[in-house]
Write a protein that holds these residues in place. Structure first.
Motif, short mmCIF file in Angstrom:
data_model
loop_
_atom_site.label_atom_id
_atom_site.label_comp_id
_atom_site.label_asym_id
_atom_site.label_seq_id
_atom_site.Cartn_x
_atom_site.Cartn_y
_atom_site.Cartn_z
N CYS A 69 11.67 3.85 -3.19
CA CYS A 69 10.24 4.69 -3.42
C CYS A 69 11.29 5.69 -2.65
O CYS A 69 12.00 5.27 -2.07
CB CYS A 69 9.46 3.76 -2.41
SG CYS A 69 8.09 5.34 -2.56
N PHE A 89 0.23 2.40 -13.08
CA PHE A 89 -0.91 3.88 -11.97
C PHE A 89 -2.23 3.78 -12.09
O PHE A 89 -2.97 3.93 -13.73
CB PHE A 89 0.32 5.04 -12.27
CG PHE A 89 1.11 5.27 -11.67
CD1 PHE A 89 1.38 6.20 -10.56
CD2 PHE A 89 2.40 3.92 -11.28
CE1 PHE A 89 1.72 6.36 -9.67
CE2 PHE A 89 2.90 4.22 -9.92
CZ PHE A 89 3.71 5.93 -9.71
N GLY A 138 3.31 10.05 -6.77
CA GLY A 138 2.82 9.77 -8.53
C GLY A 138 4.01 9.97 -9.43
O GLY A 138 4.33 9.77 -10.73
N TRP A 145 1.30 -1.13 -0.36
CA TRP A 145 0.15 0.24 -0.25
C TRP A 145 1.39 1.36 0.16
O TRP A 145 2.51 1.20 0.47
CB TRP A 145 -0.87 -0.18 1.24
CG TRP A 145 -0.36 0.16 2.97
CD1 TRP A 145 0.34 -1.26 3.33
CD2 TRP A 145 0.16 1.07 3.20
NE1 TRP A 145 0.58 -0.40 4.08
CE2 TRP A 145 0.78 0.54 4.53
CE3 TRP A 145 -0.23 2.18 3.86
CZ2 TRP A 145 1.06 1.18 5.77
CZ3 TRP A 145 0.37 3.18 4.29
CH2 TRP A 145 0.88 2.71 5.54
N VAL A 146 0.09 1.87 -0.06
CA VAL A 146 1.23 3.64 -0.50
C VAL A 146 0.26 4.01 0.44
O VAL A 146 -0.58 4.76 1.11
CB VAL A 146 1.00 4.28 -1.72
CG1 VAL A 146 2.22 3.43 -2.68
CG2 VAL A 146 -0.52 4.95 -2.02
N ASP A 166 0.53 8.73 2.21
CA ASP A 166 0.37 9.89 1.70
C ASP A 166 1.20 10.65 1.10
O ASP A 166 1.70 11.92 0.68
CB ASP A 166 -0.38 11.04 2.66
CG ASP A 166 -1.63 10.64 3.31
OD1 ASP A 166 -2.07 9.97 2.55
OD2 ASP A 166 -2.32 10.55 3.86
N CYS A 201 3.66 9.55 -1.22
CA CYS A 201 3.31 8.84 -2.63
C CYS A 201 3.49 10.49 -3.63
O CYS A 201 2.21 11.38 -3.09
CB CYS A 201 2.32 8.50 -3.48
SG CYS A 201 2.64 7.43 -4.95
N THR A 232 -0.75 0.21 -8.29
CA THR A 232 -1.54 -0.97 -7.90
C THR A 232 -0.94 -1.76 -8.60
O THR A 232 -0.11 -1.73 -9.59
CB THR A 232 -2.85 -1.21 -8.97
OG1 THR A 232 -2.83 -0.75 -10.58
CG2 THR A 232 -3.85 0.30 -7.73
N ASN A 289 -3.13 8.38 -10.74
CA ASN A 289 -1.96 8.17 -9.74
C ASN A 289 -1.19 7.71 -8.96
O ASN A 289 -0.15 8.62 -7.54
CB ASN A 289 -1.67 9.90 -9.17
CG ASN A 289 -1.55 11.23 -10.76
OD1 ASN A 289 -1.17 11.01 -11.91
ND2 ASN A 289 -2.63 12.07 -10.39
N LYS A 290 -1.36 6.77 -8.67
CA LYS A 290 -1.21 5.57 -7.21
C LYS A 290 -0.98 4.53 -7.60
O LYS A 290 -1.51 3.47 -8.33
CB LYS A 290 -2.07 5.52 -6.46
CG LYS A 290 -2.61 6.87 -5.03
CD LYS A 290 -1.71 7.51 -4.51
CE LYS A 290 -1.90 8.80 -3.74
NZ LYS A 290 -0.31 9.13 -2.78
#
Length: 267
Positions: free
Chosen positions: A237, A216, A201, A194-195, A197, A199, A222, A219-220
Motif C-alpha cells: 500500500c 472495492f 482509493g 482495516w484502512v 484515513d 487510503c 474490503t 472507494n475502500k
C-alpha cells in the motif's frame, strides 16, 4: 491442462519467492515460470516436462493453502524430476517434509527440497529488517541458488532440508494442533484488516493480491475471506493505509527491491 515444458510453479506475496524462482530459472536456462494462482480454475494439471520446480513461502510452518490445492491437482510423469524451494524469514521447521508427504499421497516423488532464507516479511508479527541486513541476505541467496541449480541440473536426489534449529522442529510438533487450527481458519484472518484515513482509493491492493481476495466498495477495500496471509496488500500500500488489528501501524513495511510491482501483478 498440460504443461510440456520444464517449469517452475511459484506463489509469491511480497516478491521473495518470485525472486528465487526468477534466479533459479536464470541459472537453469530454458525453464518457464508459472504463477500458481493462475492454475486455480484448472481441474487437473498434467506435467510432461523433464523437470518441475515448486517455489513458495512458509506460512505458519506450512505450505500456503493455495499451493496445497494445486499440488492435489498435479499429475506428473514418473520420469519428471521434481524439486521444491521454500523461502522463509523465520522458522521453516519441516515444511518440505510436509510437502513430500502431500506429493506422495498423489504418487509423486519429491527428488530434492531446499530451504532458502529471505528477508522477513511477516508484518503481522514483526516490522521489516534494515536495508543493510536485507542486502546481506540477498548476497547469500545468490550462492544458495547456484547450489540448487547445480543439483537440479544433474537431476540429483537431495534429502529435503529441515530447520537447523532442533528446537524449531520440536515446537512445531508440540503445537501442531494449535497451528493446524490457525491454518484451518487462515482465510478468515482477513477480517482483522482495516484502512485508515490515508487510503486514497488507488486500488493497488486489489490488483496485487495474488488470490483476488480484495474488492472495492465506496472507494475502500474490503476483504472476501479467501486470504492467504501473504501480506502483499498491506506491504505494498503506497500510503501505508492498510492495517491489521492494532499491531502494524508503526511497523516498517517490506517490499522486495528486486521485483517490480508489475512482475508481482503479472503484467
Amino acid at each position: 491442462m498440460i504443461i510440456e515444458e520444464d517449469t517452475i510453479l511459484y506463489f509469491s506475496g511480497t516478491g521473495n519467492s518470485l525472486q528465487v524462482a526468477n534466479d533459479i530459472a536464470r541459472e537453469l536456462g530454458n525453464f518457464n515460470l508459472c504463477k500458481i494462482t493462475s492454475l486455480v480454475a484448472k481441474e487437473k494439471i498434467k506435467i510432461e516436462g523433464k523437470a518441475l520446480g515448486i517455489v513458495f513461502p512458509v506460512i505458519y510452518n506450512r505450505l500456503p493453502l493455495v499451493v496445497e490445492r494445486i499440488i492435489k491437482k498435479l499429475e506428473i510423469n514418473k520420469d519428471t524430476y521434481v524439486f521444491a524451494v521454500a523461502t522463509h524469514g523465520g522458522t521453516p521447521a519441516e515444511v518440505l517434509n510436509k510437502l513430500k508427504k502431500l506429493l506422495q499421497n498423489n504418487n509423486i516423488m519429491l527428488n530434492s527440497g531446499f530451504l532458502l532464507h529471505m528477508p522477513l516479511n511477516n508484518i503481522f508479527a514483526f516490522g521489516s529488517i534494515s536495508i543493510e541486513k536485507q542486502n546481506k541476505i540477498f548476497q547469500k541467496e545468490k550462492y544458495k541458488v547456484k547450489h540448487i541449480a547445480n543439483i537440479v541440473t544433474k537431476h540429483e536426489n537431495y534429502k529435503c532440508e529441515v530447520s537447523p534449529l532442533i528446537f524449531d522442529t520440536l515446537i512445531d510438533r508440540i503445537f501442531i494442533k494449535t497451528t493446524d487450527k490457525i491454518v484451518k481458519n487462515l482465510h478468515l484472518r482477513d477480517k482483522d484488516f482495516w484502512v485508515d484515513d490515508n487510503c486514497n482509493g488507488c486500488r493497488l491492493c486489489e490488483k496485487i493480491c495474488p488470490v483476488n481476495n480484495i474488492q472495492f466498495n465506496i472507494n475502500k477495500p474490503t476483504w472476501k475471506h479467501n486470504c492467504e496471509q501473504c501480506a502483499a496488500c498491506i506491504q505494498y500500500c503506497p500510503k501505508e493505509a492498510i492495517q491489521w488489528r492494532t499491531k502494524t501501524k508503526k511497523r516498517r513495511r517490506y517490499r522486495n527491491p528486486n521485483i517490480s510491482i508489475n512482475e508481482l501483478i503479472g503484467c
